[in-house]
Design a protein around this motif. Structure first.
Motif, PDB file in Angstrom:
ATOM      1  N   ILE A 189     -21.571  45.728 -83.755  1.00 40.56           N
ATOM      2  CA  ILE A 189     -22.388  44.380 -83.872  1.00 40.56           C
ATOM      3  C   ILE A 189     -23.470  44.361 -83.467  1.00 40.56           C
ATOM      4  O   ILE A 189     -24.188  44.397 -84.857  1.00 40.56           O
ATOM      5  CB  ILE A 189     -21.633  43.654 -82.292  1.00 40.56           C
ATOM      6  CG1 ILE A 189     -20.188  43.454 -83.056  1.00 40.56           C
ATOM      7  CG2 ILE A 189     -22.546  42.171 -82.309  1.00 40.56           C
ATOM      8  CD1 ILE A 189     -19.790  43.027 -81.390  1.00 40.56           C
ATOM      9  N   LYS A 190     -24.309  45.086 -83.145  1.00 41.41           N
ATOM     10  CA  LYS A 190     -26.163  45.441 -83.099  1.00 41.41           C
ATOM     11  C   LYS A 190     -26.301  45.765 -84.179  1.00 41.41           C
ATOM     12  O   LYS A 190     -26.931  45.301 -84.915  1.00 41.41           O
ATOM     13  CB  LYS A 190     -26.381  46.629 -82.362  1.00 41.41           C
ATOM     14  CG  LYS A 190     -26.615  46.009 -80.577  1.00 41.41           C
ATOM     15  CD  LYS A 190     -26.624  46.917 -79.731  1.00 41.41           C
ATOM     16  CE  LYS A 190     -27.564  46.685 -78.511  1.00 41.41           C
ATOM     17  NZ  LYS A 190     -28.496  47.231 -77.727  1.00 41.41           N
ATOM     18  N   ASN A 210     -21.076  41.035 -94.996  1.00 42.30           N
ATOM     19  CA  ASN A 210     -20.585  40.218 -93.584  1.00 42.30           C
ATOM     20  C   ASN A 210     -18.717  39.854 -93.387  1.00 42.30           C
ATOM     21  O   ASN A 210     -18.291  39.912 -92.724  1.00 42.30           O
ATOM     22  CB  ASN A 210     -21.424  38.692 -93.020  1.00 42.30           C
ATOM     23  CG  ASN A 210     -22.601  38.552 -92.732  1.00 42.30           C
ATOM     24  OD1 ASN A 210     -23.249  39.996 -92.043  1.00 42.30           O
ATOM     25  ND2 ASN A 210     -23.673  37.868 -93.062  1.00 42.30           N
ATOM     26  N   LEU A 241     -17.947  48.881 -80.297  1.00 44.12           N
ATOM     27  CA  LEU A 241     -17.539  47.263 -80.966  1.00 44.12           C
ATOM     28  C   LEU A 241     -19.153  46.285 -80.710  1.00 44.12           C
ATOM     29  O   LEU A 241     -19.611  46.069 -81.242  1.00 44.12           O
ATOM     30  CB  LEU A 241     -16.987  46.291 -80.412  1.00 44.12           C
ATOM     31  CG  LEU A 241     -15.370  46.511 -80.584  1.00 44.12           C
ATOM     32  CD1 LEU A 241     -14.712  45.984 -79.445  1.00 44.12           C
ATOM     33  CD2 LEU A 241     -15.512  46.141 -82.193  1.00 44.12           C
ATOM     34  N   ILE A 271     -13.830  44.534 -88.214  1.00 45.03           N
ATOM     35  CA  ILE A 271     -13.270  44.430 -86.685  1.00 45.03           C
ATOM     36  C   ILE A 271     -12.158  43.297 -86.380  1.00 45.03           C
ATOM     37  O   ILE A 271     -11.107  43.303 -84.861  1.00 45.03           O
ATOM     38  CB  ILE A 271     -14.681  42.887 -85.604  1.00 45.03           C
ATOM     39  CG1 ILE A 271     -15.670  43.475 -85.834  1.00 45.03           C
ATOM     40  CG2 ILE A 271     -14.102  42.721 -84.194  1.00 45.03           C
ATOM     41  CD1 ILE A 271     -17.054  42.822 -85.548  1.00 45.03           C
ATOM     42  N   VAL A 310     -24.664  44.828 -87.375  1.00 45.57           N
ATOM     43  CA  VAL A 310     -24.491  43.790 -88.153  1.00 45.57           C
ATOM     44  C   VAL A 310     -26.068  43.082 -88.474  1.00 45.57           C
ATOM     45  O   VAL A 310     -25.662  42.260 -88.899  1.00 45.57           O
ATOM     46  CB  VAL A 310     -23.277  43.248 -87.653  1.00 45.57           C
ATOM     47  CG1 VAL A 310     -22.510  41.727 -88.735  1.00 45.57           C
ATOM     48  CG2 VAL A 310     -22.120  44.222 -88.013  1.00 45.57           C
ATOM     49  N   ILE A 311     -26.171  42.327 -87.107  1.00 44.63           N
ATOM     50  CA  ILE A 311     -27.362  41.446 -86.444  1.00 44.63           C
ATOM     51  C   ILE A 311     -28.155  42.376 -87.293  1.00 44.63           C
ATOM     52  O   ILE A 311     -29.794  41.489 -88.110  1.00 44.63           O
ATOM     53  CB  ILE A 311     -27.686  41.761 -85.186  1.00 44.63           C
ATOM     54  CG1 ILE A 311     -26.230  40.676 -84.497  1.00 44.63           C
ATOM     55  CG2 ILE A 311     -29.333  40.738 -84.738  1.00 44.63           C
ATOM     56  CD1 ILE A 311     -26.072  40.631 -83.030  1.00 44.63           C
ATOM     57  N   CYS A 370     -17.123  43.456 -92.538  1.00 45.58           N
ATOM     58  CA  CYS A 370     -17.533  43.252 -91.155  1.00 45.58           C
ATOM     59  C   CYS A 370     -16.742  42.916 -90.498  1.00 45.58           C
ATOM     60  O   CYS A 370     -16.143  43.706 -89.489  1.00 45.58           O
ATOM     61  CB  CYS A 370     -19.196  43.543 -90.621  1.00 45.58           C
ATOM     62  SG  CYS A 370     -20.488  44.078 -91.621  1.00 45.58           S
TER      63      CYS A 370
END
Lengths: 228, 68
Positions: free
Chosen positions: A134-135, A6, A130, A13, A137-138, A9
């Protein structure tokens, strides 16, 4: 393990937002300078009793396009490039070579509209990247690592970045070809100096490659799950 | 391809899926995967447990067939 993931990541970003922020700041800064000059000029004209459009600065800026050039060899060797600039620290005039500038072509407005459209398309791909990132990372945080959705998100991200690189070349070549058709400068050869960053291409193919690695991982996981 | 003839041995020994799964230490779902031929691999430990419970040889439940 997920904490470090995280953090990295978040750094990625932040780097992307920083890069976008710098570009927007530069664009905004020059728009501001143009507008400020236009307003100042309008004020001066008004004081002299002349009518002047205060938005002239913006109108001029919106019709200008970038041009990149290299000084011709013979001019560079003699330092007789025809351009000079005053060094305020010494008060002396000194020769200078220009490699980038802004010019006003015949159809500057139309050209800027095309370049802006390409920019907006590029921005859309940034958003797409992006969202996919983000998807991803989730998904990883939820433990859904070796799944088809992970490969899909990496593929979307990779192709988005690839599209950004291609669009960079589209606008660079479009502008260059039109400049060559319209301009020829005495002391300079028109050139392409600021090319789209090749790191985008490395990142794009890297993401696609990782997608395939995750696919192999998913197959291994399925095989492991189907080992009784 | 390897065909798993577990149903045949289970019928001979008159043992249900639930009981077999419990005695060899796997879930009914995994036993179903094995019976329907969807398994990718079988551990020796699982094969040993099956043969022990069903009192048979590995060749009684595993068969090689040419793929058509």
């Amino acid at each position: 393990m997920k904490k470090k993931f995280n953090i990295y990541c978040g750094l990625l970003i932040a780097a992307i937002v920083f890069g976008i922020g710098i570009n927007m700041f530069e664009t905004g800064y020059w728009m501001y300078q143009g507008g400020k000059a236009g307003i100042e000029h309008a004020r001066t004209e008004r004081e002299m009793g002349h009518q002047h459009n205060p938005t002239l600065g913006f109108q001029i800026i919106s019709r200008m396009t970038p041009v990149e050039m290299m000084p011709k060899g013979e001019y560079l060797m003699t330092l007789n490039v025809g351009d000079s600039i005053v060094n305020l620290k010494t008060g002396e005039k000194m020769p200078i070579t220009t490699m980038m500038g802004m010019v006003m072509p015949e159809n500057g407005s139309n050209r800027m509209k095309v370049l802006q459209s390409v920019s907006y398309l590029g921005f859309a791909f940034i958003i797409l990247f992006l969202v996919a990132f983000i998807k991803l990372v989730i998904s990883v945080n939820k433990g859904r690592i070796f799944e088809k959705s992970t490969e899909t998100q990496l593929a979307w991200g990779g192709w988005s970045v690839f599209a950004m690189y291609v669009l960079g070349w589209v606008s660079t070549l479009y502008n260059y070809i039109l400049n060559v058709q319209e301009f020829e400068f005495e002391a300079y050869n028109l050139s392409i100096i600021q090319k789209p960053d090749i790191a985008l291409l490395y990142s794009a193919f890297g993401m696609l490659l990782f997608g395939q690695i995750f696919k192999i991982g998913r197959k291994m996981k399925e095989e492991q799950e189907l080992t009784i | 391809m390897i065909v798993v003839n577990l149903d045949v041995m289970m019928a001979r020994r008159k043992i249900s899926s639930g009981e077999l799964a419990e005695r060899i230490g796997i879930t009914q779902a995994n036993l179903s995967v094995l019976k329907t031929g969807k398994a990718k691999a079988v551990r020796f430990s699982t094969l040993e447990a099956i043969c022990k419970v069903l009192d048979c040889q590995p060749g009684d439940i595993l068969e090689y067939q040419e793929e058509s």
